[in-house]
Motif scaffolding. Structure first.
Motif, PDB file in Angstrom:
ATOM      1  N   GLY A  32       9.887   3.183 -11.475  1.00 45.87           N
ATOM      2  CA  GLY A  32       9.435   3.110 -10.099  1.00 45.87           C
ATOM      3  C   GLY A  32       7.956   3.290  -9.874  1.00 45.87           C
ATOM      4  O   GLY A  32       7.506   3.341  -8.723  1.00 45.87           O
ATOM      5  N   GLU A  33       7.177   3.368 -10.940  1.00 45.48           N
ATOM      6  CA  GLU A  33       5.731   3.551 -10.811  1.00 45.48           C
ATOM      7  C   GLU A  33       5.000   2.509 -11.653  1.00 45.48           C
ATOM      8  O   GLU A  33       5.487   2.091 -12.710  1.00 45.48           O
ATOM      9  CB  GLU A  33       5.331   4.953 -11.263  1.00 45.48           C
ATOM     10  CG  GLU A  33       5.956   6.063 -10.422  1.00 45.48           C
ATOM     11  CD  GLU A  33       5.551   7.445 -10.901  1.00 45.48           C
ATOM     12  OE1 GLU A  33       4.948   7.546 -11.992  1.00 45.48           O
ATOM     13  OE2 GLU A  33       5.846   8.429 -10.191  1.00 45.48           O
ATOM     14  N   ARG A  84       0.834  -1.199   0.000  1.00 36.93           N
ATOM     15  CA  ARG A  84       0.000   0.000   0.000  1.00 36.93           C
ATOM     16  C   ARG A  84       0.875   1.257   0.000  1.00 36.93           C
ATOM     17  O   ARG A  84       1.576   1.534   0.977  1.00 36.93           O
ATOM     18  CB  ARG A  84      -0.918   0.018   1.223  1.00 36.93           C
ATOM     19  CG  ARG A  84      -1.928  -1.122   1.264  1.00 36.93           C
ATOM     20  CD  ARG A  84      -2.753  -1.046   2.536  1.00 36.93           C
ATOM     21  NE  ARG A  84      -3.749  -2.117   2.615  1.00 36.93           N
ATOM     22  CZ  ARG A  84      -4.521  -2.342   3.684  1.00 36.93           C
ATOM     23  NH1 ARG A  84      -4.389  -1.562   4.762  1.00 36.93           N
ATOM     24  NH2 ARG A  84      -5.392  -3.328   3.684  1.00 36.93           N
ATOM     25  N   ARG A  85       0.850   1.965  -1.114  1.00 37.28           N
ATOM     26  CA  ARG A  85       1.479   3.270  -1.254  1.00 37.28           C
ATOM     27  C   ARG A  85       2.926   3.254  -0.753  1.00 37.28           C
ATOM     28  O   ARG A  85       3.381   4.136  -0.016  1.00 37.28           O
ATOM     29  CB  ARG A  85       0.666   4.348  -0.537  1.00 37.28           C
ATOM     30  CG  ARG A  85      -0.801   4.376  -0.975  1.00 37.28           C
ATOM     31  CD  ARG A  85      -1.519   5.593  -0.477  1.00 37.28           C
ATOM     32  NE  ARG A  85      -1.009   6.805  -1.152  1.00 37.28           N
ATOM     33  CZ  ARG A  85      -1.522   8.033  -0.990  1.00 37.28           C
ATOM     34  NH1 ARG A  85      -2.554   8.213  -0.176  1.00 37.28           N
ATOM     35  NH2 ARG A  85      -1.006   9.056  -1.615  1.00 37.28           N
ATOM     36  N   LEU A  86       3.665   2.247  -1.200  1.00 37.53           N
ATOM     37  CA  LEU A  86       5.040   2.045  -0.757  1.00 37.53           C
ATOM     38  C   LEU A  86       6.001   2.986  -1.481  1.00 37.53           C
ATOM     39  O   LEU A  86       5.988   3.094  -2.707  1.00 37.53           O
ATOM     40  CB  LEU A  86       5.457   0.599  -1.017  1.00 37.53           C
ATOM     41  CG  LEU A  86       6.910   0.249  -0.674  1.00 37.53           C
ATOM     42  CD1 LEU A  86       7.111   0.245   0.833  1.00 37.53           C
ATOM     43  CD2 LEU A  86       7.273  -1.107  -1.266  1.00 37.53           C
ATOM     44  N   THR A  87       6.836   3.645  -0.707  1.00 35.78           N
ATOM     45  CA  THR A  87       7.951   4.416  -1.241  1.00 35.78           C
ATOM     46  C   THR A  87       9.222   3.898  -0.584  1.00 35.78           C
ATOM     47  O   THR A  87       9.283   3.750   0.642  1.00 35.78           O
ATOM     48  CB  THR A  87       7.795   5.924  -0.944  1.00 35.78           C
ATOM     49  OG1 THR A  87       6.641   6.416  -1.622  1.00 35.78           O
ATOM     50  CG2 THR A  87       9.016   6.711  -1.420  1.00 35.78           C
ATOM     51  N   ASN A  96      14.709  -2.969 -17.554  1.00 36.39           N
ATOM     52  CA  ASN A  96      15.775  -2.934 -16.558  1.00 36.39           C
ATOM     53  C   ASN A  96      15.782  -1.581 -15.852  1.00 36.39           C
ATOM     54  O   ASN A  96      15.627  -0.537 -16.483  1.00 36.39           O
ATOM     55  CB  ASN A  96      17.136  -3.164 -17.221  1.00 36.39           C
ATOM     56  CG  ASN A  96      17.307  -4.586 -17.717  1.00 36.39           C
ATOM     57  OD1 ASN A  96      16.637  -5.496 -17.236  1.00 36.39           O
ATOM     58  ND2 ASN A  96      18.195  -4.782 -18.663  1.00 36.39           N
ATOM     59  N   GLY A  97      15.959  -1.621 -14.535  1.00 31.89           N
ATOM     60  CA  GLY A  97      15.994  -0.391 -13.771  1.00 31.89           C
ATOM     61  C   GLY A  97      14.639   0.148 -13.378  1.00 31.89           C
ATOM     62  O   GLY A  97      14.548   1.236 -12.781  1.00 31.89           O
ATOM     63  N   ALA A  98      13.576  -0.596 -13.669  1.00 28.38           N
ATOM     64  CA  ALA A  98      12.223  -0.113 -13.366  1.00 28.38           C
ATOM     65  C   ALA A  98      11.896  -0.178 -11.881  1.00 28.38           C
ATOM     66  O   ALA A  98      11.010   0.522 -11.408  1.00 28.38           O
ATOM     67  CB  ALA A  98      11.196  -0.915 -14.157  1.00 28.38           C
ATOM     68  N   GLY A  99      12.586  -1.062 -11.144  1.00 26.00           N
ATOM     69  CA  GLY A  99      12.326  -1.193  -9.714  1.00 26.00           C
ATOM     70  C   GLY A  99      11.772  -2.535  -9.294  1.00 26.00           C
ATOM     71  O   GLY A  99      11.334  -2.695  -8.151  1.00 26.00           O
ATOM     72  N   LEU A 155       3.718   3.192  -4.455  1.00 23.12           N
ATOM     73  CA  LEU A 155       3.342   2.008  -5.237  1.00 23.12           C
ATOM     74  C   LEU A 155       2.389   1.118  -4.452  1.00 23.12           C
ATOM     75  O   LEU A 155       2.611   0.847  -3.272  1.00 23.12           O
ATOM     76  CB  LEU A 155       4.605   1.233  -5.615  1.00 23.12           C
ATOM     77  CG  LEU A 155       4.434   0.000  -6.507  1.00 23.12           C
ATOM     78  CD1 LEU A 155       5.643  -0.151  -7.437  1.00 23.12           C
ATOM     79  CD2 LEU A 155       4.282  -1.275  -5.666  1.00 23.12           C
ATOM     80  N   SER A 156       1.333   0.662  -5.123  1.00 23.04           N
ATOM     81  CA  SER A 156       0.377  -0.274  -4.530  1.00 23.04           C
ATOM     82  C   SER A 156       0.234  -1.500  -5.430  1.00 23.04           C
ATOM     83  O   SER A 156       0.193  -1.368  -6.665  1.00 23.04           O
ATOM     84  CB  SER A 156      -0.983   0.387  -4.333  1.00 23.04           C
ATOM     85  OG  SER A 156      -0.912   1.452  -3.410  1.00 23.04           O
TER      86      SER A 156
END
Length: 250
Positions: free
Chosen positions: A214-215, A13-16, A44-47, A28-29
Motif C-alpha cells: 500500500g505504499e 495527493r496523499r491518498l488513503t 499481488n496484494g500491493a494495492g 500515497l501520491s
C-alpha cells in the motif's frame, strides 16, 4: 501558472483508502503527466487495483485528493468522472457479456456518433469487425480484452486506466493490444497501466511507480527501474543491464 500542457493528467495527493475497516493505500501520491505513460507495478496484494478503483471513483477516498487536469474530482462519483474523461478498463472486465460487440461499442458512443464509434473500434482491432453481431460473452479472452479497450477508446478518454492488459492472454494477442496502446500513447493519450509482465510495461512506459503493502517504494524512470537491482528486489526478476539506478523511496 502552468499551461494546459504542463498540468498533469492525473495527480493523486496523499491518498488513503481501503475497504471497510481495512486500509490498503496509505498517504500515497502519484502523478501521470499530460500525454505520459506510467507503469504501476508491484506484487499481488500491493494495492494496484485499489488505486485504479480510487482514481475512477469506484472506491471513495478516506483522506487525500484526486485531481484530473488540475481539477479536484475526489468527491464526484464514478459516472461523473467517466463523463469528465476518466476511463477505467478493469482486470478481466469492461464489457457487457449479454450484449453484442456492436451494442457494447454503441453504448459508449456520443449521441449520433454510433457509426463512427464502431468504425474506430474496428480500425483499432480489425477482428472485432467480424464479431459485431456476436454476443460479447462468447468471445475469446483476447477478443473480450480488445473489446474492452476499444470501448474505452471510442470515448476519447483524457485518462486511460488499464488494469492487467495482458493477464492470461496469448502472446500474439498481447502484442496486438500493446501495439494499439503504443499508438494511443503516440497520439499523446495519458495512460496509467498495471500489468503482470513488468518488463513489457516498463518498455512501454516512460516512468514507473512500484507499490508494496500500500505504499510507494520506488518512483522514477522506467529504464532506470529496468536496469537497477530494485527491479529484482521489488518485482522478483533480474534487472536489465545498461540503465542507471532509479530513485528508491526511503
Amino acid at each position: 501558472m502552468n499551461s494546459v500542457t504542463d498540468t498533469p493528467a492525473l495527480e493523486v495527493r496523499r491518498l488513503t483508502t481501503g475497504y471497510g475497516e481495512s486500509t490498503v493505500l496509505r498517504d500515497l501520491s502519484l502523478t501521470v503527466p499530460a500525454g505520459g505513460v506510467v507503469a504501476l507495478l508491484g506484487p499481488n496484494g500491493a494495492g494496484k487495483t485499489t488505486l485504479l478503483r480510487a482514481v475512477s471513483g469506484l472506491l471513495p477516498a478516506q483522506s487525500g485528493q484526486v485531481l484530473m487536469g488540475g481539477r479536484t474530482i475526489t468527491n464526484i462519483r464514478a459516472h461523473e468522472r467517466a463523463r469528465a474523461g476518466v476511463c477505467h478498463v478493469p482486470e478481466g472486465g469492461g464489457i457487457f457479456p449479454s450484449l453484442t460487440v456492436r451494442e457494447n461499442l454503441v453504448m459508449q458512443a456520443i449521441p449520433g456518433g454510433e457509426a463512427e464509434a464502431t468504425e474506430r473500434a474496428v480500425a483499432a482491432f480489425p477482428i472485432l469487425g467480424d464479431r459485431l453481431r456476436q454476443r460479447a460473452g462468447t468471445l475469446s479472452g483476447g477478443q473480450r480484452r480488445m473489446l474492452a479497450i476499444a470501448a474505452a477508446h471510442v470515448r476519447n478518454p483524457a485518462l486511460l486506466l488499464v488494469d492487467e492488459a495482458s493477464l492470461g492472454l496469448a502472446p500474439i494477442v498481447v502484442e496486438e493490444i500493446f501495439d494499439f496502446l503504443r499508438r494511443l500513447a503516440a497520439d499523446r493519450a495519458a495512460i496509467l497501466i498495471v500489468d503482470q509482465f513488468a518488463v513489457r510495461a516498463l518498455e512501454f512506459a516512460q516512468s514507473a511507480y512500484v507499490l508494496r503493502k500500500g505504499e510507494i517504494v520506488f518512483d522514477g524512470g522506467a529504464e532506470d527501474l529496468l536496469g537497477s537491482d530494485l527491479f529484482s528486489h521489488y518485482l522478483g526478476a533480474p534487472p536489465i543491464p545498461g540503465a542507471d539506478l532509479g530513485r528508491p523511496r526511503p
